[in-house]
Design an enzyme around this catalytic site. Sequence first.
Site, mmCIF file in Angstrom:
data_model
loop_
_atom_site.group_PDB
_atom_site.id
_atom_site.type_symbol
_atom_site.label_atom_id
_atom_site.label_comp_id
_atom_site.label_asym_id
_atom_site.label_seq_id
_atom_site.Cartn_x
_atom_site.Cartn_y
_atom_site.Cartn_z
ATOM 1 N N LEU A 96 -9.813 -4.104 -1.366
ATOM 2 C CA LEU A 96 -9.839 -4.043 -2.821
ATOM 3 C C LEU A 96 -8.853 -5.109 -3.267
ATOM 4 O O LEU A 96 -7.698 -5.106 -2.836
ATOM 5 C CB LEU A 96 -9.427 -2.650 -3.295
ATOM 6 C CG LEU A 96 -9.743 -2.250 -4.727
ATOM 7 C CD1 LEU A 96 -11.205 -2.433 -5.070
ATOM 8 C CD2 LEU A 96 -9.341 -0.799 -4.959
ATOM 9 N N ASP A 97 -9.298 -6.042 -4.078
ATOM 10 C CA ASP A 97 -8.465 -7.166 -4.476
ATOM 11 C C ASP A 97 -7.136 -6.721 -5.073
ATOM 12 O O ASP A 97 -7.039 -5.644 -5.668
ATOM 13 C CB ASP A 97 -9.191 -8.047 -5.499
ATOM 14 C CG ASP A 97 -10.451 -8.665 -4.939
ATOM 15 O OD1 ASP A 97 -10.441 -9.042 -3.759
ATOM 16 O OD2 ASP A 97 -11.441 -8.760 -5.684
ATOM 17 N N ARG A 98 -6.138 -7.568 -4.954
ATOM 18 C CA ARG A 98 -4.805 -7.274 -5.475
ATOM 19 C C ARG A 98 -4.852 -6.899 -6.946
ATOM 20 O O ARG A 98 -4.171 -5.990 -7.389
ATOM 21 C CB ARG A 98 -3.887 -8.494 -5.270
ATOM 22 C CG ARG A 98 -2.497 -8.333 -5.886
ATOM 23 C CD ARG A 98 -1.737 -9.638 -5.987
ATOM 24 N NE ARG A 98 -2.417 -10.704 -6.680
ATOM 25 C CZ ARG A 98 -2.502 -10.805 -8.015
ATOM 26 N NH1 ARG A 98 -1.978 -9.907 -8.800
ATOM 27 N NH2 ARG A 98 -3.132 -11.835 -8.554
#
Length: 176
Positions: free
Chosen positions: A39-41
């Site tokens: 899950l992207d930052r």
Amino acid sequence: MLIAFNKPMNVLSQFTDEGQWPGLKHHIDVPDVYAAGRLDRDSEGLLILTDNGKAQARITSPKNAMPKTYFAMIEGTPQDDALEALRQGVTLKDGPTRPAMVDEVPAPEWLWPRVPPVRVRKTVPDAWLRLTITEGRNRQVRRMCAHVGLPVLRLIRWQVGDWTLEGLAPGDWRVL
């Protein structure tokens, strides 16, 4: 073991820190588990962790087409043609996407305040979409929405397969 974690904004989907961004070790103190997917930052929400390689492969393998549901706060007002394009699948630089299930929805009742807050422009409306995809390409939901002229301001993964975020505050986790 399977763990559901509500990943806050600006936390990495790995246990090691990178520069100014903290990793999962600041929230989860369970040995020998790792993220099943990423899950992207700058995205929030459900991250599944496991200590089982077969479970990890089942969750992340494109051939299993495990559905993932997101709530996306978008800039602008979604038009029917943009939503229909997402439902048909769009062609990105890395090829065509599978069709998405997508609907405009009200802001989720369970929504927590984001830190830092989402930028709001008084002259540009925003809206919420609920999208379900069966792929997991890099920044896929953001790229799909941008492709149809609906930039994403905030992205929260609500569900992976049958698992949801229900009852989990940002930074909290539970064993499934």
